[in-house]
Every structure is written in structure tokens, then in C-alpha cells.
Design an enzyme around this catalytic site. Structure first.
Site, PDB file in Angstrom:
ATOM      1  N   ASP A  32       1.098  -1.183   0.021  1.00 50.99           N
ATOM      2  CA  ASP A  32      -0.091  -0.005  -0.181  1.00 50.99           C
ATOM      3  C   ASP A  32       0.884   1.116  -0.079  1.00 50.99           C
ATOM      4  OD1 ASP A  32      -3.248   0.428   1.062  1.00 50.99           O
ATOM      5  OD2 ASP A  32      -2.063   2.180   0.726  1.00 50.99           O
ATOM      6  N   SER A  35      -1.584   6.370   0.169  1.00 50.52           N
ATOM      7  CA  SER A  35      -2.150   7.416  -0.593  1.00 50.52           C
ATOM      8  C   SER A  35      -3.577   7.985   0.157  1.00 50.52           C
ATOM      9  CB  SER A  35      -2.301   7.426  -1.921  1.00 50.52           C
ATOM     10  OG  SER A  35      -3.001   6.202  -2.396  1.00 50.52           O
ATOM     11  N   ALA A  82      -6.157  -1.987  -4.751  1.00 52.18           N
ATOM     12  CA  ALA A  82      -5.316  -0.477  -4.765  1.00 52.18           C
ATOM     13  C   ALA A  82      -6.006  -0.015  -5.894  1.00 52.18           C
ATOM     14  CB  ALA A  82      -3.873  -0.834  -5.070  1.00 52.18           C
ATOM     15  N   ASN A 100      -3.754   5.392 -12.532  1.00 48.32           N
ATOM     16  CA  ASN A 100      -3.530   4.323 -11.324  1.00 48.32           C
ATOM     17  C   ASN A 100      -4.155   3.086 -11.397  1.00 48.32           C
ATOM     18  OD1 ASN A 100      -2.356   3.890  -8.884  1.00 48.32           O
ATOM     19  ND2 ASN A 100      -4.191   4.583  -7.940  1.00 48.32           N
ATOM     20  N   SER A 125     -17.435  -2.681  -8.782  1.00 45.59           N
ATOM     21  CA  SER A 125     -18.263  -2.072  -8.282  1.00 45.59           C
ATOM     22  C   SER A 125     -19.768  -2.241  -8.989  1.00 45.59           C
ATOM     23  CB  SER A 125     -17.764  -0.760  -8.181  1.00 45.59           C
ATOM     24  OG  SER A 125     -19.003   0.439  -7.906  1.00 45.59           O
ATOM     25  N   TYR A 150     -13.885   7.483 -12.642  1.00 45.77           N
ATOM     26  CA  TYR A 150     -14.017   6.319 -11.845  1.00 45.77           C
ATOM     27  C   TYR A 150     -14.763   5.074 -12.285  1.00 45.77           C
ATOM     28  CZ  TYR A 150     -14.641   3.332  -7.727  1.00 45.77           C
ATOM     29  OH  TYR A 150     -14.894   2.080  -7.062  1.00 45.77           O
ATOM     30  N   LYS A 154     -13.398   0.948 -13.635  1.00 43.79           N
ATOM     31  CA  LYS A 154     -14.018  -0.450 -13.275  1.00 43.79           C
ATOM     32  C   LYS A 154     -14.387  -1.164 -14.539  1.00 43.79           C
ATOM     33  CE  LYS A 154     -13.021   0.080  -8.922  1.00 43.79           C
ATOM     34  NZ  LYS A 154     -11.689  -0.375  -8.307  1.00 43.79           N
ATOM     35  N   GLY A 297     -27.384  13.185 -11.109  1.00 44.67           N
ATOM     36  CA  GLY A 297     -26.656  12.524 -11.330  1.00 44.67           C
ATOM     37  C   GLY A 297     -26.839  11.154 -10.500  1.00 44.67           C
TER      38      GLY A 297
HETATM   39  N1  LIG Z   1     -15.752   1.616  -0.616  1.00 47.20           N
HETATM   40  C1  LIG Z   1     -16.417   1.623  -1.603  1.00 47.20           C
HETATM   41  O1  LIG Z   1     -17.512   2.082  -1.340  1.00 47.20           O
HETATM   42  C2  LIG Z   1     -16.311   0.689  -2.804  1.00 47.20           C
HETATM   43  C3  LIG Z   1     -17.186   0.384  -3.606  1.00 47.20           C
HETATM   44  C4  LIG Z   1     -17.124  -0.454  -4.647  1.00 47.20           C
HETATM   45  C5  LIG Z   1     -15.725  -0.528  -5.209  1.00 47.20           C
HETATM   46  N2  LIG Z   1     -14.650  -0.370  -4.267  1.00 47.20           N
HETATM   47  C6  LIG Z   1     -13.456  -0.642  -4.876  1.00 47.20           C
HETATM   48  O2  LIG Z   1     -12.810  -1.398  -3.650  1.00 47.20           O
HETATM   49  C7  LIG Z   1     -11.330  -1.182  -3.818  1.00 47.20           C
HETATM   50  C8  LIG Z   1     -10.877  -0.615  -2.347  1.00 47.20           C
HETATM   51  O3  LIG Z   1     -11.990   0.245  -1.746  1.00 47.20           O
HETATM   52  P1  LIG Z   1     -11.611   0.962  -0.038  1.00 47.20           P
HETATM   53  O4  LIG Z   1     -12.896   1.561   0.098  1.00 47.20           O
HETATM   54  O5  LIG Z   1     -11.096  -0.124   0.759  1.00 47.20           O
HETATM   55  O6  LIG Z   1     -10.699   2.085  -0.436  1.00 47.20           O
HETATM   56  P2  LIG Z   1      -9.593   2.674   0.084  1.00 47.20           P
HETATM   57  O7  LIG Z   1      -8.864   3.937  -0.548  1.00 47.20           O
HETATM   58  O8  LIG Z   1      -9.716   2.486   1.673  1.00 47.20           O
HETATM   59  O9  LIG Z   1      -8.318   1.495  -0.290  1.00 47.20           O
HETATM   60  C9  LIG Z   1      -7.640   1.560  -1.096  1.00 47.20           C
HETATM   61  C10 LIG Z   1      -6.115   1.531  -0.771  1.00 47.20           C
HETATM   62  O10 LIG Z   1      -5.344   1.571  -1.799  1.00 47.20           O
HETATM   63  C11 LIG Z   1      -4.149   2.493  -1.685  1.00 47.20           C
HETATM   64  N3  LIG Z   1      -3.536   2.558  -3.104  1.00 47.20           N
HETATM   65  C12 LIG Z   1      -3.880   3.302  -4.131  1.00 47.20           C
HETATM   66  N4  LIG Z   1      -3.447   3.376  -5.029  1.00 47.20           N
HETATM   67  C13 LIG Z   1      -2.135   2.649  -4.764  1.00 47.20           C
HETATM   68  C14 LIG Z   1      -1.121   2.262  -5.453  1.00 47.20           C
HETATM   69  N5  LIG Z   1      -0.820   2.730  -6.834  1.00 47.20           N
HETATM   70  N6  LIG Z   1      -0.314   1.503  -4.735  1.00 47.20           N
HETATM   71  C15 LIG Z   1      -0.507   0.989  -3.603  1.00 47.20           C
HETATM   72  N7  LIG Z   1      -1.711   1.276  -2.788  1.00 47.20           N
HETATM   73  C16 LIG Z   1      -2.541   1.994  -3.450  1.00 47.20           C
HETATM   74  C17 LIG Z   1      -4.736   3.378  -0.816  1.00 47.20           C
HETATM   75  O11 LIG Z   1      -3.517   4.245  -0.113  1.00 47.20           O
HETATM   76  C18 LIG Z   1      -5.738   2.547   0.160  1.00 47.20           C
HETATM   77  O12 LIG Z   1      -4.985   2.525   1.215  1.00 47.20           O
HETATM   78  C19 LIG Z   1     -11.172  -0.104  -4.707  1.00 47.20           C
HETATM   79  O13 LIG Z   1     -10.674  -0.537  -5.761  1.00 47.20           O
HETATM   80  C20 LIG Z   1     -12.304   0.601  -4.888  1.00 47.20           C
HETATM   81  O14 LIG Z   1     -12.518   1.082  -6.028  1.00 47.20           O
HETATM   82  C21 LIG Z   1     -14.664   0.353  -3.088  1.00 47.20           C
END
Ligand SMILES: NC(=O)c1ccc[n+]([C@@H]2O[C@H](COP(=O)([O-])OP(=O)(O)OC[C@H]3O[C@@H](n4cnc5c(N)ncnc54)[C@H](O)[C@@H]3O)[C@@H](O)[C@H]2O)c1
Length: 336
Positions: A32, A35, A82, A100, A125, A150, A154, A297
């Protein structure tokens, strides 16, 4: 012990999944770049499990770092969390999101192929469905044009995974389409850490109750829903974590060149006002909220049909909406 690389494993869903993997007898290896989280999440995981998980602080777009991890550990599977996830920011800075979210998947898949790592679970998602015409949403519901960069990342990542599997790359892939993750671990040692103003309902509720936000605005109460407010499917993050464990175990029993997608939700739709009232009930707090105009939206209503994940992975949610509210509130209070 099977070692599983968790990209974004110090984040919200990743940290809870690391815990569930450990409970299921697998060892999480976390990368991680912090960020969107804090390094003390790794300490908190140690407090809960008694085990210090291997943690690599860095960008999973870095092939050098991934090669270092493969040299240090025999990785047998990957869960790719991530990504950047702020929908609003993605409309302002689309390239940041494409670079990213898509870039990291490309680097990861190349790396997996070169190191003979076969299994990957990808965080997708329900945003790929947009506002579905028929509810509840099954995996066969057509995906719609994305409403944000975003959401588009996905969709594109899912398509990349499909093409990679079709190319006989020797991998097995599951995309999990999450509905609305909420809640926290019952220890209140880990949970969601929104940076700035929360974009999701539940952190906004708990921050309002904690006095960090003055009031919550409910965007519209005149939609065609039971009480006029928008309907979503809220899933406890520990149930979501469990879905990843079940997905990985299932993948290990499949032939190579396998791809499947599953909805992960509670299978129930709850209105915004129902969520507020559930929070008030479990917290004993009266929430300061007002009804505002509709927000352009917004998807009006969506919830998951979970028949496929129930039947194929044997996954069923264990937590109620009240459990989610209680755990979110305990987590918020633990933040001080
Ligand atoms: N939380 C939601 O509502 C939700 C819903 C649908 C999908 N998602 C997907 O689930 C996944 C996790 O979501 P989350 O809610 O835990 O988000 P989060 O931001 O808490 O976790 C993502 C983590 O990835 C790290 N990160 C980002 N880019 C990185 C990189 N290039 N290298 C290393 N680390 C990196 C961030 O520091 C963070 O800790 C994501 O892909 C998100 O799009 C989340």
C-alpha cells in the site's frame, strides 16, 4: 500457509480482508502506498491477530517493488484493491484515475504471468450497472455507460481481465461487484478512514453524530421509493471480506483460463432515511439532518440479486444493517 498479496491492503476493505484471510489460514502480504490510509493500520491488524503482517510501503505500479515481493515470498494469489475511488475527484482529474486504476492492473497482470501466479480477485463495483431498468440487479444486467471516469476504470478493468483470460494467459479471475460497503471490525481497531469530507453516507452520518459535520443533507425525498429517499444495498465490510476468502478458495478449484463475476451485496435495498433511523436506534443519538434537493446524477435505487454468489460460492451475509451502524459508530467513537 498460502501467501496472498493484497494490493491496497492497508485501506478500508483491504485491511478487513487481510484479517479474514488470516482467520481462514492464509497469510496476507500487503502493499500500500498510503495514499488513502495510514501506516498504523498494520499495527492495528497486529493488535487484533497477534501477527505482524509483511507490509511493503509503495506503489503497486512499480514492477521493481512487485519483483522484490515475489523474491521475498512465494505468492499464490492476489486480491487487487489498490485504486483511487473518489468519484467527484475523478471527474476533475480523470488521467490520475485512469493511470492508477488501469495502470496498476496492467503491471500486476504482467507480473503475475511472469511469476506463474494464477489467481486474482478484482475489486469491481455496482457502479458498472448505473441505474438499472430491472431490480434487483443480477450479474446478467447490462452494464451501462459509466457516469464518471472512476466508474469507467472499473468497466475497463473488467474488460481487460476478460481479454487476458481469453488470451489463455493461464490465470483464474473473479471480479466482485461490491454494492455499498459499510461497518467496521467489531474491535473498532480498523474501519473506514475518509480523507476530508466523506463522500459516502455512513461516514457522513457518524461524523455528523460525532460533531465533526454540522448536519447531514438527504438529497431528495420525492423519488419513487418507499419514503422518497434513494435506495442502496449496504453490505457489512466483514461480510465483504469473507466474500474474498470464498472467492479465492473457489478459484483454486477451477481450471485455468477462468473468469467469473459476482455481485456482493446484502440483497436488500434500504433508503437513506432507513439508514439514518437505524443509526439513531443503535446509537441512541438524534441525528441532525435536513432534506435537500435532488442531487443531479444520483442513481435512484439499486440493490443486488445475490443468488449467484449464494449458490456458487456458498456466501451469505451474516451482519444486519443495525450491526453495520453499531460497528461504524463504535469505530467513529474510537477515532476520538
Ligand atoms: N468503498 C466503496 O464504497 C467501494 C465500492 C465499490 C468498489 N470499491 C473498490 O474497492 C477497492 C478498495 O476500496 P476501499 O474502500 O478499501 O478504498 P481505500 O482507499 O480505503 O483502499 C484503497 C487502498 O489502496 C491504496 N492505493 C491506492 N493506489 C495505490 C497504488 N498505486 N499502490 C499501492 N496502494 C495504492 C490506498 O492507499 C488505500 O489504502 C477499490 O478498488 C475501490 O474502487 C470500493
Amino acid at each position: 500457509m498460502k501467501k496472498i498479496l493484497i494490493t491496497g491492503g492497508a485501506g478500508y476493505i483491504g485491511s478487513h480482508t487481510a484479517l479474514e484471510l488470516w482467520n481462514a489460514g492464509m497469510e496476507p502480504i500487503i502493499i500500500d502506498d498510503l495514499s488513502n490510509t495510514q501506516e498504523n493500520v498494520i499495527d492495528r491488524l497486529e493488535e487484533i491477530t497477534g501477527k505482524r503482517f509483511s507490509f511493503y510501503k509503495g506503489d503497486c505500479n512499480s514492477r521493481e517493488l512487485l519483483d522484490q515481493i515475489a523474491a521475498d515470498h512465494q505468492i499464490e494469489g492476489v486480491i487487487h484493491f489498490a485504486a483511487f475511488k473518489a468519484v467527484g475527484e475523478s471527474t476533475q482529474k480523470p488521467l490520475k484515475y485512469y493511470r492508477n486504476n488501469i495502470g496498476s492492473l496492467l503491471v500486476l497482470l504482467d507480473w503475475m504471468r511472469d511469476h506463474g501466479i494464477q489467481d486474482v480477485v478484482f475489486s469491481s463495483s455496482c457502479t458498472v450497472y448505473g441505474q438499472p431498468e430491472v431490480l434487483p440487479v443480477t450479474e446478467a444486467t447490462p452494464r451501462q455507460e459509466a457516469e464518471s471516469p472512476y466508474g469507467n476504470t472499473k468497466k475497463i478493468c473488467e474488460d481487460i481481465l476478460v481479454d487476458f483470460v481469453k488470451s489463455k494467459a493461464g490465470v483464474r479471475v473473479i471480479s466482485l461487484r461490491y454494492f455499498n460497503p459499510v461497518g467496521a471490525h467489531s474491535s473498532a481497531k480498523i474501519g473506514e478512514l475518509p480523507l476530508g469530507v466523506p463522500q459516502n453516507l455512513v461516514p457522513f452520518i457518524t461524523q455528523t453524530a460525532a460533531g465533526i459535520r454540522e448536519k447531514l443533507t438527504v438529497f431528495g425525498n420525492d423519488y419513487d421509493t418507499p419514503d422518497g429517499s434513494c435506495v442502496r444495498d449496504y453490505i457489512h465490510v466483514m461480510d465483504l471480506a469473507d466474500a474474498h476468502v470464498k472467492a479465492l478458495s473457489f478459484l483454486g478449484k477451477q481450471e485455468l483460463d477462468f473468469y467469473e463475476v459476482f455481485n456482493v451485496g446484502s440483497g436488500r435495498g434500504n433508503t437513506v432515511l432507513e439508514v439514518i433511523h437505524a443509526f439513531e436506534k443503535v446509537s441512541g443519538q438524534k441525528l441532525n439532518y435536513v432534506i435537500g434537493p435532488r442531487r443531479p446524477g444520483d442513481v435512484v435505487k439499486t440493490w443486488a440479486d445475490t443468488t449467484k454468489i449464494n449458490q456458487v460460492l456458498g456466501w451469505y451475509p451474516q451482519y444486519s444493517l443495525e450491526d453495520s451502524m453499531r460497528d461504524s459508530w463504535n469505530w467513529q467513537k474510537s477515532l476520538g
